[in-house]
Design an enzyme around this catalytic site. Structure first.
Site, mmCIF file in Angstrom:
data_model
loop_
_atom_site.group_PDB
_atom_site.id
_atom_site.type_symbol
_atom_site.label_atom_id
_atom_site.label_comp_id
_atom_site.label_asym_id
_atom_site.label_seq_id
_atom_site.Cartn_x
_atom_site.Cartn_y
_atom_site.Cartn_z
ATOM 1 N N GLU A 1 0.839 -1.198 0.000
ATOM 2 C CA GLU A 1 0.000 0.000 0.000
ATOM 3 C C GLU A 1 0.869 1.240 0.000
ATOM 4 O OE1 GLU A 1 -3.778 -1.956 2.191
ATOM 5 O OE2 GLU A 1 -2.977 -0.143 3.065
ATOM 6 N N CYS B 1 -2.006 5.714 10.109
ATOM 7 C CA CYS B 1 -0.850 4.968 10.603
ATOM 8 C C CYS B 1 -1.289 3.636 11.197
ATOM 9 C CB CYS B 1 -0.151 5.733 11.721
ATOM 10 S SG CYS B 1 0.523 7.290 11.224
ATOM 11 N N CYS C 1 5.243 -7.137 7.499
ATOM 12 C CA CYS C 1 6.295 -6.714 8.430
ATOM 13 C C CYS C 1 6.526 -7.831 9.436
ATOM 14 C CB CYS C 1 5.899 -5.437 9.168
ATOM 15 S SG CYS C 1 7.203 -4.810 10.253
ATOM 16 N N SER D 1 10.304 5.087 16.450
ATOM 17 C CA SER D 1 9.023 4.760 17.075
ATOM 18 C C SER D 1 9.299 4.258 18.485
ATOM 19 C CB SER D 1 8.325 3.665 16.263
ATOM 20 O OG SER D 1 7.947 4.169 15.007
ATOM 21 N N LEU D 2 9.026 5.094 19.472
ATOM 22 C CA LEU D 2 9.437 4.756 20.843
ATOM 23 C C LEU D 2 8.294 4.104 21.631
ATOM 24 C CD1 LEU D 2 12.001 5.004 22.514
ATOM 25 C CD2 LEU D 2 11.173 7.184 23.389
ATOM 26 N N CYS E 1 3.304 8.455 1.627
ATOM 27 C CA CYS E 1 3.720 7.451 2.619
ATOM 28 C C CYS E 1 3.898 6.137 1.873
ATOM 29 C CB CYS E 1 2.637 7.340 3.697
ATOM 30 S SG CYS E 1 2.989 6.067 4.909
ATOM 31 N N CYS F 1 4.650 -5.476 16.162
ATOM 32 C CA CYS F 1 4.157 -4.549 17.197
ATOM 33 C C CYS F 1 2.681 -4.853 17.465
ATOM 34 C CB CYS F 1 4.339 -3.095 16.766
ATOM 35 S SG CYS F 1 6.052 -2.704 16.415
ATOM 36 N N CYS G 1 -0.357 -2.763 15.818
ATOM 37 C CA CYS G 1 -0.266 -2.405 14.396
ATOM 38 C C CYS G 1 -0.896 -3.498 13.531
ATOM 39 C CB CYS G 1 1.201 -2.219 14.025
ATOM 40 S SG CYS G 1 1.479 -2.032 12.258
ATOM 41 N N GLY H 1 5.970 -2.169 6.627
ATOM 42 C CA GLY H 1 7.313 -2.712 6.742
ATOM 43 C C GLY H 1 8.233 -1.903 7.638
#
Ligand code: SAH
Ligand code: SF4
Length: 385
Positions: free
Chosen positions: A91, A349, A121, A229-230, A114, A125, A128, A174
């Site tokens: 995408e 996101c 991926c 990305s924390l 984006c 996470c 996600c 990804g």
């Protein structure tokens, strides 16, 4: 997988030309057709001899991905489901932003693309949707570049001319630093002379935190800006949310790499922090985060969680998001709220999940779209936007 024609540099094309007993300038011509003219099919390279065009299309039949679907959001965002030569699906998302001068006169349009660096991926996470696909495969550099050219064509954009300003974010599907060589090669193609010539400062790469690759990236030129990305201010919580955290040496190693990252004069690091209601959104979390990042030339992008089917989290209430931001600011840390774009078409996101998951979740193209969203036919959008 055969090499992708958009992966090759001008020097690569010169070598290819010579190996076909053609002059080097022919190679540069082929490069220009691909990266300046941005052809979709070899037939469009009218200045190349017909015989050479035939040979090239025999060797590289596919330049541009196929648009399977394009979904237009009420806010102008368009999500593209793309099919690559081997059937893998990815995408890419187009996000327009108007900019106005005082007085309301239109000044310029800022456009953000984006793009995906992998099909699926592997990082996993918990919050996600892309994670649920697992990793199907890495993309070739040319497959990353091709997403950019496709969005340019579809939206009739010519960055640099007429005030169109393009920002590119490696924040689609990804983990870009787990496909390091191809991602860096794509940045090379997009920034080098004779192609799109995108300024590197207009590109941002977002990573879940691959420490040795962050260090390697710091030494590259040109390189995109870095966003980390924390999502958590303790090791314990980050391990739960981002499964690779422990193997990377925890917050200590990650933040050391961030502190040692060589920044250009006006560059800042970005930290992304997905706000998950009741999980990482307390004011204590905010204070800890401000302490962890104290003294760094950094800013924080707060991303209220975007829902996805099968994910057991909650978005924080809006007032909590504002309090969290205010707490960071009070701790001396610039923080911004990233308002979701294209939520109605699953373009926000963490909502990108088209590729068919083996035995997995319903693909986004099959998810019913809310009534506000329009599925638009797979054809150029210029006139419809
Ligand atoms: N893999 C990279 C880049 C792609 S994700 C990374 O993780 O950084 C881009 C951003 O979206 C990341 O900050 C990611 O944490 C965030 N994100 C993922 N799922 C999300 C969700 N459901 N809601 C809001 N943001 C999400
Ligand atoms: Fe992969 Fe980024 Fe999603 Fe984590 S947030 S699973 S790294 S795409």
């Amino acid at each position: 997988m055969a090499e992708h024609p958009l992966s090759l540099s001008p020097a690569d094309w010169e070598v290819r030309a010579r190996s076909r007993r053609l002059p080097a300038w022919r190679g540069r011509q082929i490069y220009a057709a691909l990266h300046a003219q941005r052809i979709e099919t070899w037939e469009q390279a009218a200045h190349l001899p017909a015989g050479l065009r035939r040979e090239l299309s025999g060797e590289w039949p596919v330049i541009a991905p196929e648009v399977e679907h394009a979904y237009a959001s009420t806010d102008g965002t368009v999500r593209y489901l793309l099919r690559l030569a081997d059937g893998a699906e990815i995408e890419a998302v187009y996000l327009p932003l108007e900019e106005f001068e005082a007085g309301g006169r239109r000044r310029a349009r800022r456009h953000t693309f984006c793009i995906s660096s992998q099909a699926g991926c592997a990082v996993g996470c918990r919050f996600c949707l892309t994670a649920q696909l697992g990793l199907e495969r890495n993309l070739a550099a040319g497959e990353i570049v091709a997403q950019v050219y496709l969005l340019l064509r579809r939206h009739g954009l010519h960055p640099g001319a007429g005030g169109d300003r393009l920002n590119l974010v490696y924040m689609g599907m990804g983990e870009p630093l787990l496909n390091y060589a191809a991602v860096m090669a794509s940045a090379g193609r997009l920034t080098e002379a004779g192609g799109l010539e995108l300024p590197p400062r207009r590109m941002t790469l977002s990573t879940a935190g691959i420490v040795d690759k962050i260090r390697q990236l710091g030494g590259e030129s040109p390189r995109p800006r870095l966003a980390i990305s924390l999502h958590a201010s303790t090791d314990e919580l980050r391990e739960r949310l981002v499964p690779l955290h422990r193997g990377q040496g925890g917050l200590e190693a990650l933040l050391r790499a961030a502190r040692e990252y060589p920044l250009a004069p006006r560059e800042r690091l970005t930290f992304e922090y997905v706000l998950l209601g009741g999980v990482n959104d307390s004011l204590q979390d905010a204070r800890r985060l401000a302490r962890l990042l104290a003294g760094m030339r950094a800013k924080v992008n707060l991303i209220p969680w975007n829902a996805g089917p099968g994910l057991a989290f909650e978005a924080p209430p809006p007032e909590r998001v504002r309090e969290f931001q205010a707490q960071l600011n009070a701790g001396g840390l610039p923080a911004w709220i990233r308002h979701p774009r294209g939520q109605d078409i699953y373009a926000a996101c963490g909502q990108l999940a088209r590729a068919a998951a083996p035995g997995g979740i319903a693909a986004s193209g099959d998810r019913p779209l809310p009534a506000a969203a329009t599925a638009i036919p797979a054809q150029p959008l210029r006139d419809t936007l």
